[in-house]
Design a protein around this motif. Structure first.
Motif, short mmCIF file in Angstrom:
data_model
loop_
_atom_site.label_atom_id
_atom_site.label_comp_id
_atom_site.label_asym_id
_atom_site.label_seq_id
_atom_site.Cartn_x
_atom_site.Cartn_y
_atom_site.Cartn_z
N SER A 4 -2.72 -4.76 -2.35
CA SER A 4 -1.75 -6.24 -2.01
C SER A 4 -0.49 -5.44 -0.74
O SER A 4 -0.53 -6.12 0.46
N LYS A 5 0.63 -4.82 -0.89
CA LYS A 5 1.86 -4.10 -0.20
C LYS A 5 1.02 -3.63 0.62
O LYS A 5 1.40 -3.11 1.77
N ARG A 6 -0.19 -2.79 0.41
CA ARG A 6 0.10 -1.93 1.38
C ARG A 6 -0.81 -2.63 3.00
O ARG A 6 -0.69 -2.51 4.28
N THR A 122 -1.68 7.12 8.45
CA THR A 122 -1.46 8.83 6.94
C THR A 122 -0.65 9.27 6.47
O THR A 122 -1.35 9.30 4.95
N GLU A 123 0.06 7.90 6.00
CA GLU A 123 1.55 8.05 5.10
C GLU A 123 0.42 6.69 4.03
O GLU A 123 1.29 6.71 2.92
N ILE A 124 -0.06 5.73 4.52
CA ILE A 124 -0.27 4.60 2.98
C ILE A 124 -2.34 5.10 3.00
O ILE A 124 -2.50 3.97 2.59
N PRO A 185 8.12 3.63 3.67
CA PRO A 185 6.12 4.10 2.91
C PRO A 185 7.08 4.80 1.79
O PRO A 185 7.61 5.05 0.92
N PRO A 186 5.83 4.90 0.94
CA PRO A 186 5.61 5.73 -0.39
C PRO A 186 6.37 6.97 -1.33
O PRO A 186 6.08 8.32 0.13
#
Length: 409
Positions: A4-6, A122-124, A185-186
């Motif tokens: 959901s956050k993505r 590429t991060e998510i 970002p994660p």
């Protein structure tokens, strides 16, 4: 990061791209009343459109390096802040010099947003869906162009072109604030990126790679065609086809909608059935777009011209989507920012060169014929380069190490 956050973060990126697209494509319509108000020549009008791309090209290389080293968040937020503030200032200009300077600064923001967004993908997202994610951002750009063509024409006729830039700037500031608050970002992804970036990235090794330069030339040629076409098509319809401003805006929306559909379908196909066959999409798209330019220029009716313009958009969008997806699918995350920064740099140069050259050709020959041949030549260069682009497998990964480039299947 939860799904959901993505999706929420990606939605904000999507809106950011629409704001940037409104700023970019809105000028292609607004330049018509601006030129009349400020008494500009065709060459000066081309310079205003091109100035945006000169600074954009310079910024992409910096944004790529910064995104690789520090992540995408700072680049995206700063880029959207510049785009929003200087869109507001565009509505306040009163001379050729002032609008030229403002568009130059605006281009700095535009140069950072695509590169930062490429790293953000590429991060998510995992590799298997990155082309589709990129296709949605390209769809935002095309969707923004559709809105820009219609809204700029409508608002310019009713309220004046300055109001349009005030609206874009205000909306952009809202999106920027939301991204600054919610996009982080994660942590794991960020730590891995920092660890991988600990050794100094040997960019000189990256620039020795044949694949990079084949992709760069393909993107340069397709960008010449894309930005030259989109920048001058409204003026062509107004001066050669004798349409008024609202008619130009309404008609120009139709081909852009076809381009939007083409980008979405292409993004899906190259993640699925056509993975590893990108060169054939590029080759077919370039040949199709070149032929449609010839047929469109020689069309006897406005209906036929628009039909060929729609087919041109199908081919042109397929090329852009395919070329832009290649680094996201086949280049290591460690260098993808620098790789895409180089691509966007030449794309920005194309955006600077194409409108100015086309304006000069129209001024010199008093016809759009030679300007169309200029675009066709750029597409043929792209087609030729696609013949030299090869992958040994559909999941090949390109990496740069200390002195050599390793290709891992």
């Amino acid at each position: 990061m939860s799904n959901s956050k993505r999706h929420f973060i990606f939605s904000l990126l999507f809106l950011g791209w629409i704001i940037d697209s409104l700023t970019l494509f809105g000028m292609n319509i607004a330049i018509i009343p601006i030129s009349k108000e400020l008494g500009l020549t065709e060459t000066q009008s081309g310079m205003i459109i091109s100035s945006f791309w000169l600074s954009s090209a310079c910024m992409t290389l910096i944004a790529g390096w910064v995104s690789d080293k520090f992540g995408s968040r700072k680049v995206i937020v700063i880029a959207l802040t510049i785009i929003s503030l200087f869109s507001l200032l565009t509505g306040m200009v009163g001379s050729f010099a002032s609008i030229l300077i403002i568009r130059l600064v605006l281009g700095l923001g535009d140069g950072g947003l695509p590169t930062g967004s490429g790293v953000a993908i590429t991060e998510i997202y995992k590799k298997g869906v990155r082309a589709r994610a990129k296709s949605f951002l390209l769809a935002a750009q095309l969707g923004g162009s559709v809105l820009a063509l219609y809204l700029t024409a409508l608002i310019s006729d009713v309220y004046g072109w300055r109001v349009m830039f005030y609206i874009i700037g205000g909306g952009g500031l809202i999106v920027t604030i939301l991204l600054a608050i919610f996009y982080h970002p994660p942590q794991i992804q960020r730590e891995l990126a920092q660890k991988a970036a600990t050794p100094k990235l040997p960019l000189r090794e990256l620039y020795k790679q044949k694949m990079l330069w084949i992709i760069v030339v393909m993107y340069f040629g397709s960008s010449i065609a894309q930005w030259g076409f989109s920048s001058w098509m409204p003026s062509y319809l107004e001066s050669t086809r004798h349409l008024n401003l609202q008619e130009v805006g309404s008609i120009s929306m139709i081909p852009q909608a076809f381009g939007l559909a083409s980008a979405m379908i292409t993004g899906y196909l190259i993640d699925k059935q056509l993975a590893g066959k990108e060169k054939f999409i590029i080759l077919f798209g370039a040949i199709m777009a070149s032929a449609c330019l010839i047929f469109m220029y020689n069309a006897q009716s406005i209906q036929a011209a628009v039909a060929f313009q729609c087919l041109y958009s199908l081919g042109g969008s397929a090329i852009s989507m395919t070329v832009l997806s290649i680094p996201l699918k086949y280049v290591s995350e460690r260098i993808v920012g620098s790789f895409m920064g180089t691509m966007y740099f030449v794309g920005g140069l194309a955006g600077f060169i194409a409108p100015t050259v086309m304006g000069a050709l129209v001024d010199a020959f008093h016809t759009f014929e030679y300007a169309f041949f200029f675009l066709i030549g750029a597409l043929l260069v792209t087609a030729c380069c696609s013949l030299f682009f090869t992958l040994r497998s559909s999941n090949e990964v390109f990496e740069v190490q200390s002195k050599t480039t390793v290709q891992q299947s």
